[in-house]
Design a protein around this motif. Structure first.
Motif, PDB file in Angstrom:
ATOM      1  N   GLY A 186       0.820  -1.214   0.000  1.00  0.00           N
ATOM      2  CA  GLY A 186       0.000   0.000   0.000  1.00  0.00           C
ATOM      3  C   GLY A 186       0.847   1.254   0.000  1.00  0.00           C
ATOM      4  O   GLY A 186       0.563   2.222  -0.710  1.00  0.00           O
ATOM      5  N   LEU A 187       1.919   1.249   0.809  1.00  0.00           N
ATOM      6  CA  LEU A 187       2.819   2.401   0.824  1.00  0.00           C
ATOM      7  C   LEU A 187       3.486   2.581  -0.545  1.00  0.00           C
ATOM      8  O   LEU A 187       3.710   3.718  -0.992  1.00  0.00           O
ATOM      9  CB  LEU A 187       3.872   2.225   1.911  1.00  0.00           C
ATOM     10  N   ALA A 188       3.786   1.477  -1.201  1.00  0.00           N
ATOM     11  CA  ALA A 188       4.367   1.572  -2.542  1.00  0.00           C
ATOM     12  C   ALA A 188       3.376   2.194  -3.519  1.00  0.00           C
ATOM     13  O   ALA A 188       3.753   3.001  -4.383  1.00  0.00           O
ATOM     14  CB  ALA A 188       4.801   0.193  -3.028  1.00  0.00           C
ATOM     15  N   VAL A 189       2.089   1.840  -3.372  1.00  0.00           N
ATOM     16  CA  VAL A 189       1.066   2.425  -4.246  1.00  0.00           C
ATOM     17  C   VAL A 189       0.949   3.926  -4.009  1.00  0.00           C
ATOM     18  O   VAL A 189       0.875   4.724  -4.950  1.00  0.00           O
ATOM     19  CB  VAL A 189      -0.292   1.727  -4.005  1.00  0.00           C
ATOM     20  N   VAL A 190       0.942   4.327  -2.719  1.00  0.00           N
ATOM     21  CA  VAL A 190       0.862   5.756  -2.402  1.00  0.00           C
ATOM     22  C   VAL A 190       2.068   6.494  -2.962  1.00  0.00           C
ATOM     23  O   VAL A 190       1.949   7.593  -3.540  1.00  0.00           O
ATOM     24  CB  VAL A 190       0.742   5.961  -0.876  1.00  0.00           C
ATOM     25  N   GLY A 191       3.256   5.902  -2.807  1.00  0.00           N
ATOM     26  CA  GLY A 191       4.445   6.537  -3.364  1.00  0.00           C
ATOM     27  C   GLY A 191       4.387   6.635  -4.875  1.00  0.00           C
ATOM     28  O   GLY A 191       4.815   7.637  -5.464  1.00  0.00           O
ATOM     29  N   SER A 192       3.845   5.605  -5.519  1.00  0.00           N
ATOM     30  CA  SER A 192       3.715   5.635  -6.974  1.00  0.00           C
ATOM     31  C   SER A 192       2.747   6.722  -7.423  1.00  0.00           C
ATOM     32  O   SER A 192       2.991   7.411  -8.423  1.00  0.00           O
ATOM     33  CB  SER A 192       3.241   4.267  -7.481  1.00  0.00           C
ATOM     34  N   LEU A 193       1.651   6.864  -6.666  1.00  0.00           N
ATOM     35  CA  LEU A 193       0.693   7.921  -7.014  1.00  0.00           C
ATOM     36  C   LEU A 193       1.330   9.302  -6.881  1.00  0.00           C
ATOM     37  O   LEU A 193       1.084  10.188  -7.704  1.00  0.00           O
ATOM     38  CB  LEU A 193      -0.544   7.808  -6.129  1.00  0.00           C
ATOM     39  N   ALA A 194       2.121   9.485  -5.827  1.00  0.00           N
ATOM     40  CA  ALA A 194       2.805  10.767  -5.665  1.00  0.00           C
ATOM     41  C   ALA A 194       3.788  11.011  -6.813  1.00  0.00           C
ATOM     42  O   ALA A 194       3.895  12.139  -7.340  1.00  0.00           O
ATOM     43  CB  ALA A 194       3.534  10.808  -4.319  1.00  0.00           C
TER      44      ALA A 194
END
Length: 886
Positions: A186-194
């Motif tokens: 999930g943190l990777a997804v948030v970082g990817s969105l950023a």
């Protein structure tokens, strides 16, 4: 450790077995669950004396230091702040009056030393001494002797595996468990969105720069006419609904309750002409102009609308159509010049220099006669601004700023006095008869004065959705009715307002006035003649399709849509890039916020007052079990406060929706850019900043975790919840046109969240049939994350239950009382992010659907060709009509 008390003096008074249990806490971080399974804070000690299996008294001390001797075989604990409490009514404490030790035991204080010797390998026990100042005097020289002491430790497996070597083990304060794979993903997804957001911003900058450097094309506009043929519009009744079909299946009578708003209406306006659509209320004027302007309607539309070009159309350029609705929807805090410049910057191509746009605005204001209002605020219901007639001219200017080829207005003179209406008519007349670029102007007029009526070139008279007359204006309509239908309609009285005369005819028309077949139209056309002074127009009550086709054979028809559709829905691009839209919207929102300071300061002051109130209510909460419940109650109060305070976002959505719909239907900007601008200049100053203020004041007054890391994690969760609730209310305000219903549903959703957040009802105690509802509750994740963050700071519960001292990690109490997981902080963060993303996407999607289906998706520079409904064309009425002569 547990020891026998074999002191001869005590045994003489109390002959039964006495046992002293001692719990020492050295490093709670080494327990199986760090800082959770420890039975006290670091450097503390607790002791309990049992006589015949019954507790007699307990003692506790802190500030303990351990000293090892004989190579670690012996140990000595030196503690301070000893405090003992006698269990009244027991044998030692008043149960035997002759041997009441209450005063002695309760008076034990000061230092406490526990000195244990080497463990006997044969018995695995040792001898210890429980030494204190009073006990040392009673049992010299080493205090109370303890025999047969057995030992045990509560440590995690890794400490045992390391052979007791714990020098490299550091205490943890956040649960000690590594992040799960789901959380890391999930943190990777948030970082990817950023990262994608940054890429999108860079791409937007490149596109904006490219658009501004593009070569300015030559688009002088085209001169077009407007033709509509056999326009009919029907609103389906209850029989078309699912309920109506079910009723027919059940044998109910098949009654056709469809409402016919327009019935076979035709007309034509050339460039340089101004047409007035007259008729009483309910005649279909607004419906007709909206259909001509390409607005989507909920009913069934049948007919053709064409925009034939005069001469040759350059590169088949589609005409630009401007539509001015009946209501003036304008930004009240902007000045007239700022409103027009805002429209110019978004509706004109981006490669047009800003100085040219300013010059165009100045020229347009001069043409509309509103140059004197340059710095006057528009105003609205709350604040007094410009007059109604001036507002109408500003609304017209917002459409003229894009240089339309056709201008359509819905009752532009409604609510104006006769002088203002005449001025408005003069402005429209000058626009239509511009010597350089004449355009057709079509306006529905409710009740024109004589002077206003004389400014129109052609007239279309409607009654009950049908056309009674279509042709030149002035006295031609009166001459037409007097010549064609003598004796059926009253004669025109000389000196009477022709418009009032026509409205009297249309209000109660004779049935013979309706022309329902081609034979009547041909007869009417044969008997018409030119009646205006210049002989420029001919009376055309209704054109047949063949006749209309002959009249426009010399015109160049523009590209038309092919196929069969329910509404003229064309996809078109914006005049400016996304970044420019966001820039201009942000500039306008900043001006509105700067000029209306009361709203921002009210939010800040209320937040500060509520913060002081909440902080005072939970001021310096202690670490008892009741105090821990108060801590969770404080966190719950903040969440509930945010849920209810976000209701004000609904009002802003309802208040700004009409302006958004008007500008969005004219393709000013995309819903995404509008939502982002609202985020920067509504959510941040009016939602996030007050949340930070009330939370910060409450946090430090309530005495929550005193370190920066946990404080900022606390703020982070509340900011996420604020965003989620704000977007949720945006979503409700978008879905529901009724603000009262939206507010009611928002309040009920807040109550639902409070119920399933885990504060009032233990999450595991909820019946299984309703337990799934907790997973749809943002407040549940917010409260859990806040609670985990608080107990993750190493919070220990220190209390006394029925005289028994309790020192236990708050994580155990949190799970026991509320059912929260000690390692769910980052999971809750990701779930809140998911709520924010879901609500945001929902708002954008609904606003797109709203503008497409509720307010029309027509762009002012979009061409609308012929369009027909999917349903079958309604047939002629069966009832025969008599001609005027019959």
């Amino acid at each position: 450790m547990s020891c026998r008390v074999d002191n001869p003096t005590l045994q003489a008074i109390f002959p039964l077995e006495s046992t002293l249990n001692i719990i020492r806490a050295l490093r709670p971080s080494l327990t199986p669950i760090p800082n959770v399974t420890a039975l006290g804070a670091a450097g503390t000690i607790q002791a309990q004396l049992f006589y015949a299996g019954v507790e007699q008294f307990f003692c506790q001390a802190d500030s303990c230091n351990q000293t090892l001797g004989d190579g670690g075989a012996s140990a000595k604990w030196a503690c301070q702040n000893l405090h003992c409490t006698c269990r009244e009514g027991t044998t030692f404490c008043g149960g035997v009056p002759s041997s009441n030790l209450v005063k002695t035991i309760n008076g034990l204080s000061g230092f406490l030393d526990i000195d244990c010797g080497t463990v006997d390998g044969s018995t695995n026990t040792a001898t210890c001494h429980f030494n204190q100042e009073v006990l040392q005097g009673l049992f010299p020289p080493s205090g109370l002797t303890l025999n047969g002491c057995s030992f045990g430790e509560c440590v995690r497996q890794s400490v045992i595996d390391n052979g007791g070597n714990v020098t490299d083990t550091s205490p943890t304060t956040d649960g000690g468990k590594p992040l799960s794979g789901g959380v890391i993903a999930g943190l990777a997804v948030v970082g990817s969105l950023a990262f994608l957001a940054l890429i999108f911003l860079l791409f937007g900058c490149i596109q904006q720069r490219k658009a501004r450097r593009a070569r300015l094309g030559d688009n002088p506009g085209i001169q077009v006419g407007v033709e509509w043929d056999a326009i009919s519009y029907t609103v389906p009744g209850s029989g078309a609904s699912i309920l109506g079909k079910l009723r027919r299946r059940q044998g109910a009578a098949n009654v056709n309750d469809d409402k016919v708003v327009l019935d076979n209406v035709s007309g034509k306006v050339q460039a340089g002409q101004m047409m007035a659509i007259l008729g009483p209320s309910g005649a279909g004027k607004t419906t007709l102009v909206e259909i001509l302007a390409g607005k989507n309607k909920s009913g069934v539309i049948v007919g053709n609308v064409k925009f034939p070009a005069r001469g040759e159309s350059p590169n088949n350029v589609a005409p630009r159509i401007g539509f001015v609705p009946q209501q003036d929807v304008l930004p009240p805090t902007l000045t007239v010049y700022e409103a027009l410049l805002f429209a110019a910057r978004l509706r004109l191509p981006e490669n047009v220099q800003d100085i040219e746009k300013r010059e165009l605005v100045d020229e347009l204001m001069s043409k509309l006669g509103i140059s004197s209002l340059r710095h006057a605020r528009i105003g609205g219901g709350k604040a007094r601004g410009i007059s109604g007639g001036e507002m109408r001219r500003v609304s017209i200017g917002l459409e003229l700023i894009s240089r339309p080829d056709v201008l359509i207005l819905d009752e532009p003179t409604s609510g104006l006095d006769s002088v203002s209406a005449s001025r408005m008519a003069k402005v429209l007349y000058d626009i239509a008869h511009d010597p350089v670029n004449p355009i057709p102007v079509i306006a529905s007029i409710h009740q024109p004065s004589s002077q206003l009526y004389q400014s129109f070139d052609t007239i279309l008279l409607l009654s009950h959705g049908r056309a009674l007359y279509s042709g030149p204006g002035l006295f031609a309509p009166a001459d037409y009715f007097a010549r064609v239908c003598p004796g059926v309609v009253p004669a025109y009285p000389q000196g009477y307002n022709v418009a009032d005369y026509l409205l009297e005819i249309a209000s109660d028309p004779h049935v013979s006035l309706f022309q329902v077949n081609e034979k009547d139209d041909s007869a009417m056309a044969d008997t018409t003649r030119a009646s205006d002074a210049n002989g420029e127009f001919s009376e055309q009550p209704q054109h047949t399709p063949s006749e209309k086709q002959r009249n426009i054979e010399s015109d160049t028809a523009l590209p038309t849509m092919s196929g069969t559709v329910t509404a003229p829905r064309k996809r078109s691009s914006y005049s400016t890039t996304f970044l420019t839209q966001l820039q201009r919207l942000a500039g306008r929102e900043w001006k509105i916020l700067r000029r209306d300071k009361t709203l921002f300061f009210t939010h800040v002051v209320v937040a500060a007052v509520l913060g002081v109130f909440c902080g005072g209510l939970y001021f310096k909460t202690d670490t008892t079990i009741a105090g821990f419940q108060s801590r969770i109650g404080c966190l719950f109060f903040l969440g509930a406060l945010i849920a209810f305070s976000s209701l004000s976002a609904l009002y802003n959505v309802v208040e700004n929706r009409p302006l958004f719909l008007r500008e969005r239907s004219s393709m000013y900007y995309s819903p995404t850019s509008w939502l982002l601008s609202r985020f920067f200049f509504d959510v941040i100053p009016l939602r996030i900043i007050p949340t930070i203020i009330v939370s910060s004041i409450t946090y430090w007054m309530a005495g929550l975790a005193h370190d920066a890391a946990h404080f900022f994690k606390f703020l982070f969760i509340l900011v996420l919840y604020t965003l989620a609730m704000t977007l949720f209310n945006f979503l409700l305000g978008t879905m529901l046109h009724n603000g009262g219903i939206a507010i009611l549903l928002s309040a009920l959703s807040a109550l639902y969240q409070m119920t399933f957040a885990g504060f009032f009802v233990h999450l595991n105690a909820i019946p299984p049939v309703l337990r799934w509802l907790q997973w749809l509750c943002p407040l549940k994740y917010t409260l859990e994350a806040l609670s985990v963050n608080e107990v993750g700071s190493g919070l220990l519960i220190q209390d006394t239950l029925q005289g028994v001292p309790v020192s236990v990690s708050a994580s155990l109490i949190m799970n026991l009382l509320f059912g929260f997981g000690a390692n769910n902080y980052y999971r809750d963060v990701l779930v809140l992010f998911a709520f924010i993303a879901g609500f945001g996407v929902g708002v954008i999607a609904l606003y797109n659907l709203l503008t497409l289906y509720s307010n029309g998706s027509k762009r002012s520079d979009t061409m609308h060709g012929p369009y027909r409904a999917l349903s079958k064309t309604r047939g002629k009425k069966e009832a025969s009509r008599k001609s005027c002569q019959g």
